[in-house]
Design a protein around this motif. Sequence first.
Motif, PDB file in Angstrom:
ATOM      1  N   ASP A  59       0.845  -1.195   0.000  1.00 49.64           N
ATOM      2  CA  ASP A  59       0.000   0.000   0.000  1.00 49.64           C
ATOM      3  C   ASP A  59       0.884   1.250   0.000  1.00 49.64           C
ATOM      4  N   VAL A  60       0.902   1.957  -1.126  1.00 53.23           N
ATOM      5  CA  VAL A  60       1.729   3.164  -1.228  1.00 53.23           C
ATOM      6  C   VAL A  60       0.866   4.413  -1.374  1.00 53.23           C
ATOM      7  N   ALA A  61      -0.406   4.323  -0.968  1.00 48.60           N
ATOM      8  CA  ALA A  61      -1.321   5.451  -1.117  1.00 48.60           C
ATOM      9  C   ALA A  61      -0.891   6.624  -0.244  1.00 48.60           C
ATOM     10  N   VAL A  62      -0.836   7.808  -0.843  1.00 49.31           N
ATOM     11  CA  VAL A  62      -0.562   9.051  -0.132  1.00 49.31           C
ATOM     12  C   VAL A  62      -1.867   9.844  -0.094  1.00 49.31           C
ATOM     13  N   VAL A  63      -2.268  10.274   1.094  1.00 54.56           N
ATOM     14  CA  VAL A  63      -3.565  10.929   1.268  1.00 54.56           C
ATOM     15  C   VAL A  63      -3.362  12.396   1.643  1.00 54.56           C
ATOM     16  N   PRO A  64      -4.395  13.211   1.492  1.00 60.87           N
ATOM     17  CA  PRO A  64      -4.268  14.621   1.875  1.00 60.87           C
ATOM     18  C   PRO A  64      -3.951  14.767   3.360  1.00 60.87           C
ATOM     19  N   PRO A  65      -3.347  15.899   3.726  1.00 60.76           N
ATOM     20  CA  PRO A  65      -2.998  16.109   5.137  1.00 60.76           C
ATOM     21  C   PRO A  65      -4.225  16.094   6.037  1.00 60.76           C
ATOM     22  N   ASP A  66      -4.049  15.502   7.207  1.00 58.71           N
ATOM     23  CA  ASP A  66      -5.128  15.364   8.179  1.00 58.71           C
ATOM     24  C   ASP A  66      -4.744  16.129   9.443  1.00 58.71           C
TER      25      ASP A  66
ATOM     26  N   PRO B 127       0.890  16.081   2.430  1.00 61.99           N
ATOM     27  CA  PRO B 127       0.265  14.780   2.176  1.00 61.99           C
ATOM     28  C   PRO B 127       1.165  13.653   2.677  1.00 61.99           C
ATOM     29  N   ALA B 128       0.557  12.537   3.057  1.00 57.96           N
ATOM     30  CA  ALA B 128       1.355  11.463   3.650  1.00 57.96           C
ATOM     31  C   ALA B 128       0.610  10.146   3.563  1.00 57.96           C
ATOM     32  N   LYS B 129       1.341   9.067   3.708  1.00 56.06           N
ATOM     33  CA  LYS B 129       0.704   7.789   3.990  1.00 56.06           C
ATOM     34  C   LYS B 129       0.105   7.906   5.399  1.00 56.06           C
ATOM     35  N   PRO B 130      -1.099   7.413   5.627  1.00 56.21           N
ATOM     36  CA  PRO B 130      -1.764   7.600   6.925  1.00 56.21           C
ATOM     37  C   PRO B 130      -1.204   6.676   8.002  1.00 56.21           C
ATOM     38  N   ILE B 131       0.085   6.825   8.243  1.00 51.00           N
ATOM     39  CA  ILE B 131       0.796   6.044   9.258  1.00 51.00           C
ATOM     40  C   ILE B 131       1.593   7.013  10.118  1.00 51.00           C
ATOM     41  N   ILE B 132       1.384   6.983  11.417  1.00 52.21           N
ATOM     42  CA  ILE B 132       2.101   7.874  12.326  1.00 52.21           C
ATOM     43  C   ILE B 132       3.504   7.310  12.573  1.00 52.21           C
ATOM     44  N   ASP B 133       4.526   8.046  12.122  1.00 50.13           N
ATOM     45  CA  ASP B 133       5.906   7.625  12.345  1.00 50.13           C
ATOM     46  C   ASP B 133       6.420   8.215  13.648  1.00 50.13           C
ATOM     47  N   VAL B 134       7.011   7.350  14.460  1.00 49.63           N
ATOM     48  CA  VAL B 134       7.508   7.741  15.780  1.00 49.63           C
ATOM     49  C   VAL B 134       8.947   7.263  15.918  1.00 49.63           C
ATOM     50  N   ASP B 135       9.816   8.153  16.356  1.00 47.33           N
ATOM     51  CA  ASP B 135      11.163   7.744  16.738  1.00 47.33           C
ATOM     52  C   ASP B 135      11.183   7.521  18.242  1.00 47.33           C
TER      53      ASP B 135
END
Length: 203
Positions: free
Chosen positions: A31-38, A75-83
Amino acid sequence: MPSRLAIVTFHDPPVPPGATPWVDGTGPSPDVAVVPPDPGWPASFDLVAQRVRRALGWRALVVEHVGSTAVPGLPAKPIIDVDLVVADPADEAAYVPALEAAGFVLRVREPWWFEHRLLRGGSPVSHVHVFGPDSPEVVRHRLFRDWLRGNPDERDRYAAAKLQAAAAASAAGEHMMQYNARKQRVLREIYARAFAAMGLVEG
């Protein structure tokens, strides 16, 4: 703290022969879908961060929102990236069971790349990237996030590259790693300008 040279150097070590970064036969997402900013993404990060901190307590040295969902208007993939920074990422017993009890699943183990581990969480979907205190990746992720937040033209340039890469990868039936490769040139050009502006390299 990593050195300035380590921060501005991109580390792309190959996977050692016979090794795989994927745990239990998993692999890169198709899944490489990029969605509008949320505008709800920061609140989603807060939920993930609370789960991580409750699970680990003081063992969570840093819990940082990074990646495209951390940049308003991108815009981003709807995945929250956390370090997540822990004392020793190689010591999985010190943090993985606690995170698994909180609903996260270990998906990636890369001891050859700063001992990186990745755990995936759900509701909201998240990727928790685990590094040690000396990893330059954590610093680099934060610098890139802040540069995009402060420079709308760079944010828009990166947005265009992401959307183009996602469209091309989807059309070709590619997975997430191939999507990342398609936008890498633009990403590193932006990094170069950021490093120069910050005085980390000569402009």
